[in-house]
Motif scaffolding. Structure first.
Motif, PDB file in Angstrom:
ATOM      1  N   HIS A 191      -9.054 -16.297   0.937  1.00  8.14           N
ATOM      2  CA  HIS A 191      -8.990 -15.532  -0.310  1.00  8.14           C
ATOM      3  C   HIS A 191     -10.127 -15.945  -1.233  1.00  8.14           C
ATOM      4  N   ASP A 192     -10.936 -14.943  -1.643  1.00 11.16           N
ATOM      5  CA  ASP A 192     -12.017 -15.208  -2.593  1.00 11.16           C
ATOM      6  C   ASP A 192     -11.443 -15.039  -4.003  1.00 11.16           C
ATOM      7  N   LYS A 193     -11.154 -16.179  -4.629  1.00 12.75           N
ATOM      8  CA  LYS A 193     -10.458 -16.132  -5.919  1.00 12.75           C
ATOM      9  C   LYS A 193     -11.293 -15.469  -7.013  1.00 12.75           C
ATOM     10  N   MET A 194     -12.617 -15.619  -6.949  1.00 10.85           N
ATOM     11  CA  MET A 194     -13.456 -15.026  -7.997  1.00 10.85           C
ATOM     12  C   MET A 194     -13.437 -13.500  -7.912  1.00 10.85           C
ATOM     13  N   LYS A 195     -13.540 -12.981  -6.653  1.00 14.98           N
ATOM     14  CA  LYS A 195     -13.467 -11.515  -6.485  1.00 14.98           C
ATOM     15  C   LYS A 195     -12.125 -10.999  -6.992  1.00 14.98           C
ATOM     16  N   CYS A 196     -11.067 -11.744  -6.636  1.00 12.58           N
ATOM     17  CA  CYS A 196      -9.715 -11.367  -7.048  1.00 12.58           C
ATOM     18  C   CYS A 196      -9.627 -11.364  -8.579  1.00 12.58           C
ATOM     19  N   MET A 197     -10.102 -12.429  -9.192  1.00  9.44           N
ATOM     20  CA  MET A 197      -9.993 -12.543 -10.645  1.00  9.44           C
ATOM     21  C   MET A 197     -10.796 -11.444 -11.347  1.00  9.44           C
ATOM     22  N   HIS A 198     -12.003 -11.133 -10.813  1.00 15.19           N
ATOM     23  CA  HIS A 198     -12.802 -10.070 -11.437  1.00 15.19           C
ATOM     24  C   HIS A 198     -12.080  -8.730 -11.349  1.00 15.19           C
ATOM     25  N   HIS A 199     -11.403  -8.505 -10.213  1.00 18.24           N
ATOM     26  CA  HIS A 199     -10.638  -7.262 -10.081  1.00 18.24           C
ATOM     27  C   HIS A 199      -9.512  -7.231 -11.117  1.00 18.24           C
ATOM     28  N   LEU A 200      -8.784  -8.363 -11.229  1.00 21.48           N
ATOM     29  CA  LEU A 200      -7.673  -8.416 -12.191  1.00 21.48           C
ATOM     30  C   LEU A 200      -8.183  -8.167 -13.605  1.00 21.48           C
ATOM     31  N   ARG A 201      -9.326  -8.789 -13.922  1.00 21.65           N
ATOM     32  CA  ARG A 201      -9.871  -8.607 -15.271  1.00 21.65           C
ATOM     33  C   ARG A 201     -10.340  -7.174 -15.472  1.00 21.65           C
ATOM     34  N   GLY A 202     -10.951  -6.605 -14.433  1.00 28.72           N
ATOM     35  CA  GLY A 202     -11.438  -5.225 -14.512  1.00 28.72           C
ATOM     36  C   GLY A 202     -10.298  -4.269 -14.808  1.00 28.72           C
ATOM     37  N   ILE A 203      -9.158  -4.498 -14.151  1.00 31.78           N
ATOM     38  CA  ILE A 203      -7.990  -3.646 -14.398  1.00 31.78           C
ATOM     39  C   ILE A 203      -7.567  -3.790 -15.852  1.00 31.78           C
ATOM     40  N   GLY A 204      -7.545  -5.047 -16.302  1.00 35.23           N
ATOM     41  CA  GLY A 204      -7.125  -5.316 -17.672  1.00 35.23           C
ATOM     42  C   GLY A 204      -8.001  -4.608 -18.695  1.00 35.23           C
ATOM     43  N   TYR A 205      -9.270  -4.366 -18.352  1.00 37.13           N
ATOM     44  CA  TYR A 205     -10.180  -3.732 -19.308  1.00 37.13           C
ATOM     45  C   TYR A 205     -10.231  -2.206 -19.164  1.00 37.13           C
ATOM     46  N   LEU A 206      -9.511  -1.645 -18.160  1.00 37.17           N
ATOM     47  CA  LEU A 206      -9.536  -0.182 -18.011  1.00 37.17           C
ATOM     48  C   LEU A 206      -8.885   0.468 -19.225  1.00 37.17           C
ATOM     49  N   PRO A 207      -9.444   1.616 -19.672  1.00 38.34           N
ATOM     50  CA  PRO A 207      -8.756   2.311 -20.780  1.00 38.34           C
ATOM     51  C   PRO A 207      -7.341   2.669 -20.333  1.00 38.34           C
ATOM     52  N   LEU A 208      -6.357   2.378 -21.166  1.00 43.12           N
ATOM     53  CA  LEU A 208      -4.969   2.522 -20.737  1.00 43.12           C
ATOM     54  C   LEU A 208      -4.592   3.910 -20.213  1.00 43.12           C
ATOM     55  N   PRO A 209      -4.979   5.005 -20.905  1.00 50.34           N
ATOM     56  CA  PRO A 209      -4.527   6.310 -20.409  1.00 50.34           C
ATOM     57  C   PRO A 209      -5.047   6.615 -19.009  1.00 50.34           C
ATOM     58  N   ASP A 210      -6.150   5.955 -18.595  1.00 51.06           N
ATOM     59  CA  ASP A 210      -6.661   6.182 -17.249  1.00 51.06           C
ATOM     60  C   ASP A 210      -5.709   5.629 -16.198  1.00 51.06           C
ATOM     61  N   VAL A 211      -4.897   4.679 -16.587  1.00 45.27           N
ATOM     62  CA  VAL A 211      -4.061   3.991 -15.615  1.00 45.27           C
ATOM     63  C   VAL A 211      -2.597   4.403 -15.747  1.00 45.27           C
ATOM     64  N   TYR A 212      -2.046   4.275 -16.927  1.00 46.25           N
ATOM     65  CA  TYR A 212      -0.645   4.628 -17.129  1.00 46.25           C
ATOM     66  C   TYR A 212      -0.553   5.729 -18.187  1.00 46.25           C
ATOM     67  N   ASP A 213       0.576   6.435 -18.165  1.00 48.53           N
ATOM     68  CA  ASP A 213       0.720   7.523 -19.120  1.00 48.53           C
ATOM     69  C   ASP A 213       1.461   7.077 -20.382  1.00 48.53           C
ATOM     70  N   ASP A 214       1.534   5.783 -20.600  1.00 48.71           N
ATOM     71  CA  ASP A 214       2.119   5.311 -21.858  1.00 48.71           C
ATOM     72  C   ASP A 214       1.278   4.158 -22.397  1.00 48.71           C
ATOM     73  N   GLU A 215       1.806   3.472 -23.377  1.00 48.56           N
ATOM     74  CA  GLU A 215       1.007   2.450 -24.056  1.00 48.56           C
ATOM     75  C   GLU A 215       1.063   1.087 -23.353  1.00 48.56           C
ATOM     76  N   THR A 216       1.458   1.082 -22.102  1.00 49.33           N
ATOM     77  CA  THR A 216       1.586  -0.183 -21.389  1.00 49.33           C
ATOM     78  C   THR A 216       0.214  -0.779 -21.115  1.00 49.33           C
ATOM     79  N   SER A 217       0.068  -2.058 -21.373  1.00 52.16           N
ATOM     80  CA  SER A 217      -1.188  -2.666 -20.955  1.00 52.16           C
ATOM     81  C   SER A 217      -1.022  -3.112 -19.502  1.00 52.16           C
ATOM     82  N   VAL A 218      -2.130  -3.185 -18.789  1.00 51.93           N
ATOM     83  CA  VAL A 218      -2.066  -3.453 -17.351  1.00 51.93           C
ATOM     84  C   VAL A 218      -2.223  -4.943 -17.100  1.00 51.93           C
ATOM     85  N   ALA A 219      -1.390  -5.490 -16.229  1.00 50.93           N
ATOM     86  CA  ALA A 219      -1.529  -6.905 -15.883  1.00 50.93           C
ATOM     87  C   ALA A 219      -1.237  -7.084 -14.410  1.00 50.93           C
ATOM     88  N   GLY A 220      -1.932  -8.012 -13.787  1.00 56.53           N
ATOM     89  CA  GLY A 220      -1.647  -8.353 -12.395  1.00 56.53           C
ATOM     90  C   GLY A 220      -2.268  -7.384 -11.403  1.00 56.53           C
TER      91      GLY A 220
END
Ligand code: B12
Ligand code: SF4
Ligand code: SF4
Length: 303
Positions: free
Chosen positions: A249-278
């Protein structure tokens, strides 16, 4: 407040009493519910086991992980501002695993890029509940007169990186779970227990003497099919970041993906005000999601 009957139970069989307390807490706590409706439970019944605070494994972790990884004596002593030698010689570690509910696991199976909302809520609200379990275990142990601390709550707790293992913390919950015999590590880096890899876990260090739970696994990786016979590799295909290969497991690649998700504009991911984690895509739609696949291969029995 523990009832006199419960206190008596702690006197006669502290390990059993503690296990019952943690299970009852998970069953009854409103915090173990998804926030939107409070109807759906976040975690199923916890698995509870105990490690010997003097287990030589904890010293080995200084080589396997990093010299800064704390032994239970160091974790307790630093929390209390004492020397490890000033503590009782016998310490125990209470380790629990919170299996993620089936509905949540199913919802994450169909995802390919970001986690389902339920998985994301399990990362966020589930960890808040895990923190409540940590606080509750300390409260109960203090009430029966034992010292108890949560290493992850201490000012000394930190995450850093070294050349050997990359990212690591100075108190790894899964390494205590391993010491307590909950399961083993895997190709994806997740920890496979008898309820599978989709879980969160926690631990508390105490001076209450608790009989150590046995470790029944052949090696630190024997619950993972890849390490048993070179097969499976399902987690490699599940990872949207290409962070898992046959080399691990490449932890840095994993972490960058997790962070990238966290920075996505919320409406692009969920249809409510939920912030994305994990993320956890590598922990769902895989043979180790909710059971030990290597055991099934060996015995031919599923569960
Ligand atoms: C830093 C961190 C991360 C980092 C690095 C992860 C890592 N593997 O270390 C990043 C950001 C990448 C990450 C990602 C995720 N995390 Co995270 N993370 C942590 C944290 C804070 C510390 C981890 C740590 O200390 N690692 C120590 C290093 C050394 O562990 P390691 O490299 O995996 O260990 C290897 C070596 O020890 C080796 N080994 C070699 N020789 C030997 C010999 C012996 C005897 C043994 C025992 C082992 C051993 O085997 C291990 C596996 O390869 C913990 C919380 C905590 N305090 O424990 C949560 C934690 C590990 N994360 C967790 C989760 C759930 C996730 C995610 C699924 C995100 C999410 N919630 O959706 C992903 C999963 C990534 C993956 N594929 O595993 C859970 C893990 C539960 C599980 N099922 O395993 C934890 C325990 C949080 C919790 N309270 O439940 N995380
Ligand atoms: S998906 Fe297969 S190879 Fe990956 S961790 Fe699980 S059992 Fe091991
Ligand atoms: S948590 Fe996501 S990005 Fe990290 S290894 Fe698993 S699937 Fe890949």
């Amino acid at each position: 407040m523990l009832s006199p009957e419960k206190k008596e139970r702690f006197r006669t069989d502290p390990a059993m009493a503690l296990e019952q307390e943690i299970k009852a807490f998970a069953k009854n706590s409103p915090l173990n519910r998804m926030p939107a409706t409070r109807e759906l439970t976040i975690f199923d019944e916890p698995l509870v086991r105990f490690a010997d605070g003097n287990d030589p494994l904890y010293t080995e972790y200084k080589t396997i992980i990093d010299p800064s990884h704390l032994t239970p004596h160091e974790a307790l002593a630093q929390s209390l501002g004492k020397s490890p030698r000033a503590l009782p010689s016998r310490l125990s570690v209470v380790s629990w695993v919170l299996p993620i509910m089936e509905e949540t696991r199913i919802s994450n199976r169909s995802e390919r890029r970001v986690p389902s909302r339920r998985w994301s809520h399990t990362r966020y609200y589930g960890e808040e509940f895990n923190n409540e379990v940590r606080r509750y275990v300390v409260e109960v142990l203090n009430e029966i007169g034992a010292l108890a601390v949560v290493p992850m709550f201490q000012p000394y707790f930190r995450t850093s990186a070294n050349e050997r293992v990359g990212l690591f913390s100075n108190w790894s919950e899964r390494h205590s779970a391993y010491a307590a015999g909950h399961g083993t590590f895997s190709l994806s880096d997740g920890f496979i227990t008898e309820r599978g890899i989709a879980h969160r876990c926690g631990s508390v260090v105490t001076d209450l003497p608790l009989a150590a739970s046995p470790r029944v696994y052949d090696s630190p990786f024997s619950n993972c099919l890849f390490y048993v016979d070179g097969s499976c590799r399902a987690c490699i295909d599940r990872c949207p970041a290409g962070a898992i290969t046959e080399q691990g497991h490449d932890k840095m690649k994993c972490m960058h993906h997790l962070r990238g998700i966290g920075y996505l504009p919320l409406p692009d991911v969920y249809d409510d005000e939920t912030s994305v984690a994990g993320c956890g895509l590598c922990q769902t739609k895989v043979p180790c999601e909710y059971r030990i696949p290597a055991k099934i291969e060996k015995t031919g029995k599923g569960s």
